[in-house]
Scaffold this motif. Structure first.
Motif, PDB file in Angstrom:
ATOM      1  N   VAL A 105      63.623  25.439  -5.811  1.00 55.67           N
ATOM      2  CA  VAL A 105      65.071  25.471  -5.521  1.00 55.67           C
ATOM      3  C   VAL A 105      65.743  26.514  -6.410  1.00 55.67           C
ATOM      4  CG1 VAL A 105      67.245  24.178  -5.592  1.00 55.67           C
ATOM      5  CG2 VAL A 105      65.169  23.070  -4.762  1.00 55.67           C
ATOM      6  N   ALA A 106      65.304  26.573  -7.684  1.00 59.16           N
ATOM      7  CA  ALA A 106      65.903  27.547  -8.610  1.00 59.16           C
ATOM      8  C   ALA A 106      65.660  28.975  -8.125  1.00 59.16           C
ATOM      9  CB  ALA A 106      65.334  27.356 -10.013  1.00 59.16           C
ATOM     10  N   ILE A 107      64.486  29.212  -7.548  1.00 60.05           N
ATOM     11  CA  ILE A 107      64.206  30.553  -7.010  1.00 60.05           C
ATOM     12  C   ILE A 107      65.122  30.833  -5.814  1.00 60.05           C
ATOM     13  CG2 ILE A 107      62.466  31.984  -5.855  1.00 60.05           C
ATOM     14  CD1 ILE A 107      60.328  30.543  -7.559  1.00 60.05           C
ATOM     15  N   ALA A 108      65.279  29.839  -4.941  1.00 63.38           N
ATOM     16  CA  ALA A 108      66.174  29.999  -3.780  1.00 63.38           C
ATOM     17  C   ALA A 108      67.601  30.257  -4.256  1.00 63.38           C
ATOM     18  CB  ALA A 108      66.122  28.753  -2.900  1.00 63.38           C
ATOM     19  N   ARG A 109      68.013  29.541  -5.312  1.00 61.80           N
ATOM     20  CA  ARG A 109      69.366  29.701  -5.836  1.00 61.80           C
ATOM     21  C   ARG A 109      69.597  31.134  -6.329  1.00 61.80           C
ATOM     22  NH1 ARG A 109      71.166  26.303 -11.093  1.00 61.80           N
ATOM     23  NH2 ARG A 109      69.599  27.639 -12.063  1.00 61.80           N
ATOM     24  N   ALA A 110      68.587  31.692  -7.019  1.00 62.73           N
ATOM     25  CA  ALA A 110      68.722  33.065  -7.516  1.00 62.73           C
ATOM     26  C   ALA A 110      68.728  34.064  -6.353  1.00 62.73           C
ATOM     27  CB  ALA A 110      67.597  33.381  -8.492  1.00 62.73           C
ATOM     28  N   LEU A 111      67.892  33.792  -5.337  1.00 67.29           N
ATOM     29  CA  LEU A 111      67.801  34.723  -4.200  1.00 67.29           C
ATOM     30  C   LEU A 111      69.080  34.737  -3.370  1.00 67.29           C
ATOM     31  CD1 LEU A 111      64.173  34.048  -2.888  1.00 67.29           C
ATOM     32  CD2 LEU A 111      65.007  36.084  -4.086  1.00 67.29           C
ATOM     33  N   ALA A 112      69.837  33.627  -3.417  1.00 62.32           N
ATOM     34  CA  ALA A 112      71.042  33.527  -2.596  1.00 62.32           C
ATOM     35  C   ALA A 112      72.062  34.601  -2.950  1.00 62.32           C
ATOM     36  CB  ALA A 112      71.671  32.139  -2.756  1.00 62.32           C
ATOM     37  N   MET A 113      71.962  35.162  -4.146  1.00 66.61           N
ATOM     38  CA  MET A 113      72.894  36.226  -4.529  1.00 66.61           C
ATOM     39  C   MET A 113      72.381  37.599  -4.096  1.00 66.61           C
ATOM     40  SD  MET A 113      75.541  34.864  -5.806  1.00 66.61           S
ATOM     41  CE  MET A 113      76.453  35.971  -6.880  1.00 66.61           C
ATOM     42  N   ARG A 114      71.269  37.629  -3.357  1.00 72.12           N
ATOM     43  CA  ARG A 114      70.646  38.878  -2.897  1.00 72.12           C
ATOM     44  C   ARG A 114      70.510  39.877  -4.042  1.00 72.12           C
ATOM     45  NH1 ARG A 114      70.614  38.469   2.499  1.00 72.12           N
ATOM     46  NH2 ARG A 114      72.219  37.203   3.496  1.00 72.12           N
ATOM     47  N   PRO A 115      69.759  39.487  -5.091  1.00 70.92           N
ATOM     48  CA  PRO A 115      69.666  40.354  -6.267  1.00 70.92           C
ATOM     49  C   PRO A 115      68.778  41.573  -6.000  1.00 70.92           C
ATOM     50  CG  PRO A 115      68.228  38.465  -6.515  1.00 70.92           C
ATOM     51  CD  PRO A 115      68.979  38.258  -5.240  1.00 70.92           C
ATOM     52  N   ALA A 116      69.037  42.634  -6.768  1.00 68.97           N
ATOM     53  CA  ALA A 116      68.212  43.836  -6.669  1.00 68.97           C
ATOM     54  C   ALA A 116      66.957  43.682  -7.515  1.00 68.97           C
ATOM     55  CB  ALA A 116      69.005  45.039  -7.141  1.00 68.97           C
ATOM     56  N   LEU A 117      67.026  42.754  -8.454  1.00 67.65           N
ATOM     57  CA  LEU A 117      65.938  42.577  -9.405  1.00 67.65           C
ATOM     58  C   LEU A 117      65.834  41.092  -9.730  1.00 67.65           C
ATOM     59  CD1 LEU A 117      63.999  43.697 -11.714  1.00 67.65           C
ATOM     60  CD2 LEU A 117      66.051  43.846 -13.133  1.00 67.65           C
ATOM     61  N   MET A 118      64.601  40.586  -9.786  1.00 76.31           N
ATOM     62  CA  MET A 118      64.417  39.172 -10.150  1.00 76.31           C
ATOM     63  C   MET A 118      63.672  39.104 -11.475  1.00 76.31           C
ATOM     64  SD  MET A 118      65.481  36.642  -8.059  1.00 76.31           S
ATOM     65  CE  MET A 118      64.303  35.294  -7.971  1.00 76.31           C
ATOM     66  N   LEU A 119      64.208  38.298 -12.394  1.00 75.33           N
ATOM     67  CA  LEU A 119      63.555  38.086 -13.682  1.00 75.33           C
ATOM     68  C   LEU A 119      63.016  36.661 -13.723  1.00 75.33           C
ATOM     69  CD1 LEU A 119      66.440  39.531 -15.903  1.00 75.33           C
ATOM     70  CD2 LEU A 119      64.415  40.754 -15.102  1.00 75.33           C
ATOM     71  N   PHE A 120      61.792  36.515 -14.162  1.00 75.76           N
ATOM     72  CA  PHE A 120      61.200  35.174 -14.276  1.00 75.76           C
ATOM     73  C   PHE A 120      60.799  34.956 -15.721  1.00 75.76           C
ATOM     74  CE2 PHE A 120      60.606  33.952  -9.820  1.00 75.76           C
ATOM     75  CZ  PHE A 120      60.778  35.178  -9.178  1.00 75.76           C
ATOM     76  N   ASP A 121      61.353  33.909 -16.344  1.00 75.00           N
ATOM     77  CA  ASP A 121      61.026  33.627 -17.743  1.00 75.00           C
ATOM     78  C   ASP A 121      60.053  32.453 -17.816  1.00 75.00           C
ATOM     79  OD1 ASP A 121      60.936  33.302 -20.437  1.00 75.00           O
ATOM     80  OD2 ASP A 121      62.961  32.492 -20.643  1.00 75.00           O
ATOM     81  N   GLU A 122      58.776  32.751 -17.901  1.00 76.52           N
ATOM     82  CA  GLU A 122      57.719  31.737 -17.916  1.00 76.52           C
ATOM     83  C   GLU A 122      57.991  30.634 -16.895  1.00 76.52           C
ATOM     84  OE1 GLU A 122      56.002  30.622 -21.552  1.00 76.52           O
ATOM     85  OE2 GLU A 122      56.935  32.232 -22.705  1.00 76.52           O
ATOM     86  N   PRO A 123      58.038  30.991 -15.616  1.00 77.99           N
ATOM     87  CA  PRO A 123      58.492  30.046 -14.592  1.00 77.99           C
ATOM     88  C   PRO A 123      57.565  28.850 -14.376  1.00 77.99           C
ATOM     89  CG  PRO A 123      57.602  32.006 -13.559  1.00 77.99           C
ATOM     90  CD  PRO A 123      57.672  32.300 -15.022  1.00 77.99           C
ATOM     91  N   THR A 124      56.334  28.943 -14.853  1.00 78.85           N
ATOM     92  CA  THR A 124      55.418  27.827 -14.577  1.00 78.85           C
ATOM     93  C   THR A 124      54.987  27.091 -15.836  1.00 78.85           C
ATOM     94  OG1 THR A 124      53.532  29.338 -14.660  1.00 78.85           O
ATOM     95  CG2 THR A 124      54.461  28.877 -12.489  1.00 78.85           C
ATOM     96  N   SER A 125      55.484  27.503 -17.014  1.00 76.90           N
ATOM     97  CA  SER A 125      54.901  26.883 -18.213  1.00 76.90           C
ATOM     98  C   SER A 125      55.464  25.503 -18.521  1.00 76.90           C
ATOM     99  CB  SER A 125      54.995  27.812 -19.427  1.00 76.90           C
ATOM    100  OG  SER A 125      56.259  28.380 -19.517  1.00 76.90           O
ATOM    101  N   ALA A 126      56.544  25.093 -17.825  1.00 76.59           N
ATOM    102  CA  ALA A 126      57.022  23.722 -18.031  1.00 76.59           C
ATOM    103  C   ALA A 126      56.515  22.795 -16.927  1.00 76.59           C
ATOM    104  CB  ALA A 126      58.542  23.700 -18.086  1.00 76.59           C
ATOM    105  N   LEU A 127      55.593  23.296 -16.097  1.00 76.58           N
ATOM    106  CA  LEU A 127      55.174  22.518 -14.918  1.00 76.58           C
ATOM    107  C   LEU A 127      53.835  21.823 -15.124  1.00 76.58           C
ATOM    108  CD1 LEU A 127      56.036  25.059 -12.077  1.00 76.58           C
ATOM    109  CD2 LEU A 127      57.311  23.022 -12.742  1.00 76.58           C
ATOM    110  N   ASP A 128      53.654  20.715 -14.400  1.00 78.69           N
ATOM    111  CA  ASP A 128      52.349  20.064 -14.371  1.00 78.69           C
ATOM    112  C   ASP A 128      51.360  20.987 -13.660  1.00 78.69           C
ATOM    113  OD1 ASP A 128      53.311  17.817 -15.608  1.00 78.69           O
ATOM    114  OD2 ASP A 128      53.883  16.852 -13.717  1.00 78.69           O
ATOM    115  N   PRO A 129      50.108  21.000 -14.110  1.00 80.96           N
ATOM    116  CA  PRO A 129      49.119  21.934 -13.560  1.00 80.96           C
ATOM    117  C   PRO A 129      49.030  21.886 -12.027  1.00 80.96           C
ATOM    118  CG  PRO A 129      48.180  20.703 -15.384  1.00 80.96           C
ATOM    119  CD  PRO A 129      49.559  20.169 -15.174  1.00 80.96           C
ATOM    120  N   GLU A 130      49.161  20.679 -11.443  1.00 87.23           N
ATOM    121  CA  GLU A 130      48.922  20.592 -10.001  1.00 87.23           C
ATOM    122  C   GLU A 130      50.044  21.175  -9.152  1.00 87.23           C
ATOM    123  OE1 GLU A 130      49.398  18.008 -11.955  1.00 87.23           O
ATOM    124  OE2 GLU A 130      50.559  16.412 -10.989  1.00 87.23           O
TER     125      GLU A 130
END
Lengths: 257, 264
Positions: free
Chosen positions: A161-186
């Protein structure tokens, strides 16, 4: 669009927190449609660096341009002066950011999270924003969760959802700050899949990550940071086959077990 | 001596309040509500000043809290009512304040002003704590989407802070209902004042003050029911979908109904 052909160019960026210098002159240029992964041990300054691109941190030296516009500052008689709050906000609207801890708005549903900025910042009519948001939620595979509050979503779903939220502004550039390190492995895979698709569609992305699998599949370039500097740069293949620096070899041997 | 307690006075005050009493009750209510509303607004302004980048605003906010939390309310009430006129040489409190739509007794107006200012000092701390309780990532996420500070505050941070603020705010209003009795001392005949006047003419203090205690209890009880409703409403999004009143009744009945069916 951009004067120098790069979506993002950083030149000799310096940043200090008190006495600690976290960025000691970082330069990086990213072309349109390029996907760059930033790797490095914790404390190497990689998160600080992409936060500087978004001007969530002020910089103490150097300059950052996105689409040819200086970020966070304006030039006056050869000096850099911090820009006004409103014009910084306008610049941020062009750059998407995905955080390690998602930072969804807990008092809003998935759909409301996605339409918030287009409606409030861009003044997009609500009906149109909803249509676009539904399309984005479908793209990240969460069309059925549009009316669910973040508290009822898994970490992987929240990050999508957070990715969709960022894309909704039609950005020219997307920055991801360790997007998976707070997630469960599965659930890491489902987030990486969305990011890979985004990369394939030609989005310009800078990703701070330790997911070398993602780097191999989606990145055009990998940048290794250590102690506030970029110490090695190359294709993902280069990093897998023949990393040059001793510190890179050490770091990779730790994360590739 | 217990026999000397004249119960009929108490019953009369509870079950057959006269119009003078009703007016006093109404004064307590509107003065408390007005003072609380303005107190919250003052507290919000002071809290935002406290977080400002401009240091004189921060100092001003600090002084405000220091002075108005550090001195008795009754002193502040007297100060506003008598003192301002003397100090500044102008008539701050007119005999009646004319607001166009309605007129307000000057003393009641002074009371509302004093209670609001006092309340604002306490609300500043409550509101600031509420805002501090919201994760910094919320502000960052909002700003990363291109929202400027005020928009992010209004749309993202304050609505979440409200949930943290409401429970202590409820306690503050409960206090306000009772503290408003102090403005009797500048001549506003509210609940307490009404009892005071009755007792001084009848010499039956215990009866009248028992009755007034009862009415304060009614006010605070009604308020605690309203407060519980507000808190339930605000926490809806945290728990997801909230069942309606009817659904809750049905849920409560379900085990009883099942037991009934099983017994047959």
């Amino acid at each position: 669009m951009s004067s120098n052909g790069f979506v993002m160019s950083a030149h000799e960026v310096r940043k200090r927190f008190g006495r600690l210098e976290v960025l000691k002159g970082v330069s990086l240029e990213v072309k349109r449609g390029e996907v760059v992964c930033v790797i490095g041990p914790s404390g190497s300054g990689k998160t600080t660096f992409i936060r500087c691109i978004h001007h969530l941190e002020k910089i103490d030296g150097g300059r950052i341009e996105v689409n040819g516009h200086l970020i966070g500052y304006r030039e006056q008689n050869g000096k850099l002066i911090e820009d006004s709050e409103r014009s910084i906000a306008r610049q941020r609207a062009e750059i998407g950011m995905v955080f390690q801890r998602f930072n969804l708005f807990p008092h809003k549903t998935a759909l409301e999270n996605v339409i918030e900025a287009p409606v409030q910042v861009r003044g997009v009519p609500k009906r149109q924003a909803i249509q676009q948001a539904e399309e984005l939620l479908r793209r990240v595979g969460l069309a059925d969760k549009r009316d669910v509050y973040p508290g009822k979503l898994s970490g992987g779903q929240q990050q999508r959802v957070a990715i969709a939220r960022a894309l909704a502004m039609r950005p020219a550039l997307m920055l991801f700050d360790e997007p998976t390190s707070a997630l469960d492995p599965e659930v890491i895979g489902e987030v990486l899949d969305v990011m890979k698709e985004l990369a394939l569609e030609g989005m310009t992305m800078i990703v701070v990550t330790h997911e070398m699998g993602f780097a191999r599949e989606a990145a055009d370039r990998v940048v290794m940071m250590d102690d506030g500097r970029i110490i090695e740069e190359g294709t993902p293949e280069h990093f897998f086959r023949e990393p040059r620096e001793e510190r890179t070899k050490q770091f990779l041997s730790k994360i590739l077990v | 001596m217990l026999a000397a307690f004249e119960w009929h006075i108490l019953w009369q005050r509870i079950f057959h309040p006269d119009h003078v009493f009703v007016l006093a009750l109404w004064r307590t209510i509107y003065i408390s509500v007005a003072a609380q509303v303005f107190g919250v607004l003052l507290g919000l302004i002071a809290a935002l000043m406290r977080m400002s980048k401009i240091w004189p605003l921060r100092v001003l906010s600090g002084l405000y809290v220091l002075v108005f939390r550090g001195t008795p309310v009754i002193v502040q009430i007297f100060f506003v009512y008598f003192g301002a006129n003397l100090l500044f040489g102008f008539n701050l409190i007119p005999r009646t304040a004319d607001f166009g739509l309605f007129q307000l007794d000057g003393a009641a107006f002074a009371g509302i002003v004093a209670l609001s200012i006092n309340e604002g000092a306490y609300m500043r701390e409550i509101i600031r704590a509420g805002i501090d309780a919201i994760d910094r990532g919320q502000m960052e996420a909002a700003r990363s989407l291109g929202m400027h500070y005020r928009l992010a505050m209004r749309r993202i941070v304050l609505p979440q802070a409200a949930r943290v603020i409401v429970p202590p705010l409820g306690n503050e209003f409960n206090n306000m209902l009772k503290t408003s009795s102090l403005i009797f001392f500048i001549g506003v005949t509210e609940l307490f004042g009404d009892a005071e006047i009755r007792y001084s003419t009848t010499f039956k203090p215990v009866e009248y003050f028992t009755a007034v205690a009862f009415w304060y209890l009614v006010l605070t009880t009604i308020w605690s029911v309203i407060q519980a409703q507000i808190e339930r409403k605000l926490s809806v999004s945290e728990r997801g979908e909230e069942p309606s009143f009817r659904e809750r009744v049905f849920q409560a009945w379900a085990p009883v109904a099942a037991w009934g069916r099983g017994a047959r």
